[in-house]
Design an enzyme around this catalytic site. Structure first.
Site, PDB file in Angstrom:
ATOM      1  N   TYR A  33      61.295 -41.048   7.332  1.00 43.13           N
ATOM      2  CA  TYR A  33      60.475 -40.828   8.517  1.00 43.13           C
ATOM      3  C   TYR A  33      61.335 -40.430   9.703  1.00 43.13           C
ATOM      4  O   TYR A  33      62.571 -40.549   9.668  1.00 43.13           O
ATOM      5  CB  TYR A  33      59.650 -42.083   8.845  1.00 43.13           C
ATOM      6  CG  TYR A  33      60.462 -43.207   9.436  1.00 43.13           C
ATOM      7  CD1 TYR A  33      61.342 -43.940   8.647  1.00 43.13           C
ATOM      8  CD2 TYR A  33      60.369 -43.537  10.793  1.00 43.13           C
ATOM      9  CE1 TYR A  33      62.102 -44.966   9.189  1.00 43.13           C
ATOM     10  CE2 TYR A  33      61.127 -44.557  11.346  1.00 43.13           C
ATOM     11  CZ  TYR A  33      61.987 -45.264  10.535  1.00 43.13           C
ATOM     12  OH  TYR A  33      62.751 -46.269  11.076  1.00 43.13           O
ATOM     13  N   HIS A 102      59.318 -45.962 -12.177  1.00 38.88           N
ATOM     14  CA  HIS A 102      60.436 -45.958 -11.246  1.00 38.88           C
ATOM     15  C   HIS A 102      61.104 -44.586 -11.103  1.00 38.88           C
ATOM     16  O   HIS A 102      61.405 -44.157  -9.998  1.00 38.88           O
ATOM     17  CB  HIS A 102      61.485 -46.991 -11.675  1.00 38.88           C
ATOM     18  CG  HIS A 102      61.123 -48.404 -11.327  1.00 38.88           C
ATOM     19  ND1 HIS A 102      59.999 -49.027 -11.815  1.00 38.88           N
ATOM     20  CD2 HIS A 102      61.730 -49.326 -10.537  1.00 38.88           C
ATOM     21  CE1 HIS A 102      59.932 -50.262 -11.350  1.00 38.88           C
ATOM     22  NE2 HIS A 102      60.971 -50.471 -10.564  1.00 38.88           N
ATOM     23  N   LYS A 147      67.279 -42.504   6.773  1.00 41.89           N
ATOM     24  CA  LYS A 147      66.171 -43.054   7.565  1.00 41.89           C
ATOM     25  C   LYS A 147      64.948 -43.235   6.659  1.00 41.89           C
ATOM     26  O   LYS A 147      63.951 -42.517   6.759  1.00 41.89           O
ATOM     27  CB  LYS A 147      65.856 -42.149   8.763  1.00 41.89           C
ATOM     28  CG  LYS A 147      65.031 -42.874   9.835  1.00 41.89           C
ATOM     29  CD  LYS A 147      64.997 -42.105  11.131  1.00 41.89           C
ATOM     30  CE  LYS A 147      64.050 -42.744  12.137  1.00 41.89           C
ATOM     31  NZ  LYS A 147      64.571 -43.983  12.728  1.00 41.89           N
ATOM     32  N   GLU A 180      74.164 -52.770  13.714  1.00 45.33           N
ATOM     33  CA  GLU A 180      73.232 -52.187  14.687  1.00 45.33           C
ATOM     34  C   GLU A 180      72.036 -53.118  14.815  1.00 45.33           C
ATOM     35  O   GLU A 180      71.940 -54.117  14.111  1.00 45.33           O
ATOM     36  CB  GLU A 180      72.776 -50.796  14.222  1.00 45.33           C
ATOM     37  CG  GLU A 180      72.061 -50.815  12.888  1.00 45.33           C
ATOM     38  CD  GLU A 180      71.683 -49.425  12.363  1.00 45.33           C
ATOM     39  OE1 GLU A 180      71.578 -48.480  13.173  1.00 45.33           O
ATOM     40  OE2 GLU A 180      71.480 -49.295  11.140  1.00 45.33           O
ATOM     41  N   LEU A 205      72.247 -46.262  10.998  1.00 45.38           N
ATOM     42  CA  LEU A 205      71.540 -45.004  11.161  1.00 45.38           C
ATOM     43  C   LEU A 205      72.142 -44.271  12.357  1.00 45.38           C
ATOM     44  O   LEU A 205      72.336 -44.870  13.417  1.00 45.38           O
ATOM     45  CB  LEU A 205      70.059 -45.251  11.422  1.00 45.38           C
ATOM     46  CG  LEU A 205      69.286 -43.934  11.460  1.00 45.38           C
ATOM     47  CD1 LEU A 205      69.013 -43.445  10.045  1.00 45.38           C
ATOM     48  CD2 LEU A 205      68.010 -44.080  12.238  1.00 45.38           C
TER      49      LEU A 205
END
Lengths: 282, 282
Positions: A33, A102, A147, A180, A205
């Protein structure tokens, strides 16, 4: 004005916007996303978001759902149909719908969802007075550079922060270093005035706002280094702040309840926020 | 007979079965699941699956969507409506639909999806001749004991296995020990005839078939120990096998292309599979 979402080729009322139960995003977190800020109807740092989207899709070998030109068109159209001048665009791409198994399906087409809504950004009080973070062990997987929608540890961390009355949780790796926040990048300014943030390796990220701040840092010739910093070092820092698409730059004045510096937003933090705000309002 | 799915209180045609785009399962992998085998129309080890579901929900603080009695009823009804005698029931519960925000929503009701389909189980060739696994670094998060839908590393591992012509990937922790497969538990029989599997700590999912095999092991008084075993030890083992709800017990005869023992399914592996098969066909 009722909200409109874009779902797999159609603009639909938000309340009816749905995906199939066997969309691999729903069963396997098999998707990625982007959240892009909208300012004055304009998408902020759009190219960088699209570039990162490409990278995430590439790392997971998910096909591009459409060209950049088409993606830009759809995002603008969703912004327009929702009457958003200041807010966000949310874009999600998954590997698509296939009978649950899977391994990758042979012939699934990627699913795409785009939504947009008005947001006010961080509260003025948070900007003026700063926010608090807590620390907790980084429980995430080894590829936080992608992400992905595999955000379960992030939401658990954010929830823990909220329950502790904090804005964010800074995640700590096995070496005692800050990776982070759960949806933000972490920065400090040392006692010697050195601006520090972690290198964008697979443990974090690479935030688009992080990159925009790095541009400002380079332009202004500030003393800066990319390296890990420990939780202890952060608590001893002169300043601390976080960056994200929705928060921009926010001063961190409390870490685990202990004041950073004099407990007030730092000088450099304020300058960087002002520079970034000036840039995106252009 | 067209397939039917249960979605949030309604039995709907499978092809129309959908969830909202802001279901937290779709945006955050904020949900859990169970796959239960169906044999002769009966749900295998149903109580253990329900117990594990409760545990997963509890760890994530997701509310129970309904009572066990109601869940059992829905699962049976989905099995019945799909005419499944031998196959699986898939049950997924997420935190529900809410405007996208990392922290838990205040008033979302959990979403529930139940599907069922016929399956043939593992191919007879795999049972008779055994299967191959590859090894790869365990990239998953720190809470693999929760049966969450945060399965991105698992599907990447499974895909890597398939591309290498293997059935499964055994994931290796930082200490060089096998944690488990991407959707199966891992076992070996040492040269001394000792059956070994990893303790069910936070690094693996405590498989229901794993537990059923442990019951058989206890009843038969077999030499057994729960401890980590290294990839090197697995390659030197007399036998190796994996267990799962859909594979039952499958002999592992190749690890990274190297034969385990004499490269044929082991004696103890066959006995355990037979004992388990006998038990579930009762």
């Amino acid at each position: 004005m009722s909200r409109i979402a874009y779902v797999n080729g159609r603009y639909v009322p938000h309340r009816e916007a749905a995906v199939h139960i066997e969309d691999r995003g729903y069963q396997f977190a098999d998707g990625v996303y982007e959240v892009t800020a909208v300012r004055g109807g304009r998408l902020v740092d759009e190219e960088r978001h699209l570039k990162r989207l490409d990278r995430s899709l590439g790392e997971l070998k998910i096909a591009q759902p459409m060209s950049h030109a088409a993606l830009k068109f759809v995002c603008r159209e969703v912004v327009r149909r929702n009457g958003v001048r200041d807010g966000i665009v949310y874009l999600q791409v998954t590997r698509g719908v296939a009978p649950r198994d899977h391994s990758f399906p042979k012939d699934a087409a990627p699913s795409i969802v785009v939504t947009s809504r008005r947001t006010k950004g961080a509260p003025q009080k948070s900007v003026d007075e700063g926010i608090g973070v807590i620390s907790l062990p980084d429980q995430r997987w080894a590829r936080c550079d992608i992400k992905s929608i595999s955000l379960l540890p992030n939401i658990l961390g954010k929830q823990q922060a909220r329950e502790a009355g904090a804005y964010e949780a800074w995640q700590i790796d096995r070496d005692g270093n800050v990776t982070e926040g759960t949806s933000t990048n972490a920065w400090i300014v040392t006692g010697r005035g050195e601006l520090v943030t972690r290198r964008a390796d697979s443990t974090i990220l690479n935030g688009v706002t992080r990159l925009a701040i790095l541009d400002i840092v380079a332009r202004q010739g500030l003393t800066f280094v990319e390296r890990p910093f420990s939780l202890a070092e952060a608590k001893e820092a002169r300043e601390a702040f976080l960056t994200s698409t929705t928060s921009f730059v926010l001063p961190v004045v409390l870490i685990d309840g202990e004041p950073v510096g004099d407990g007030r937003p730092g000088e450099l933090t304020r300058k960087l926020r002002a520079a970034y705000a000036g840039q995106i309002e252009q």
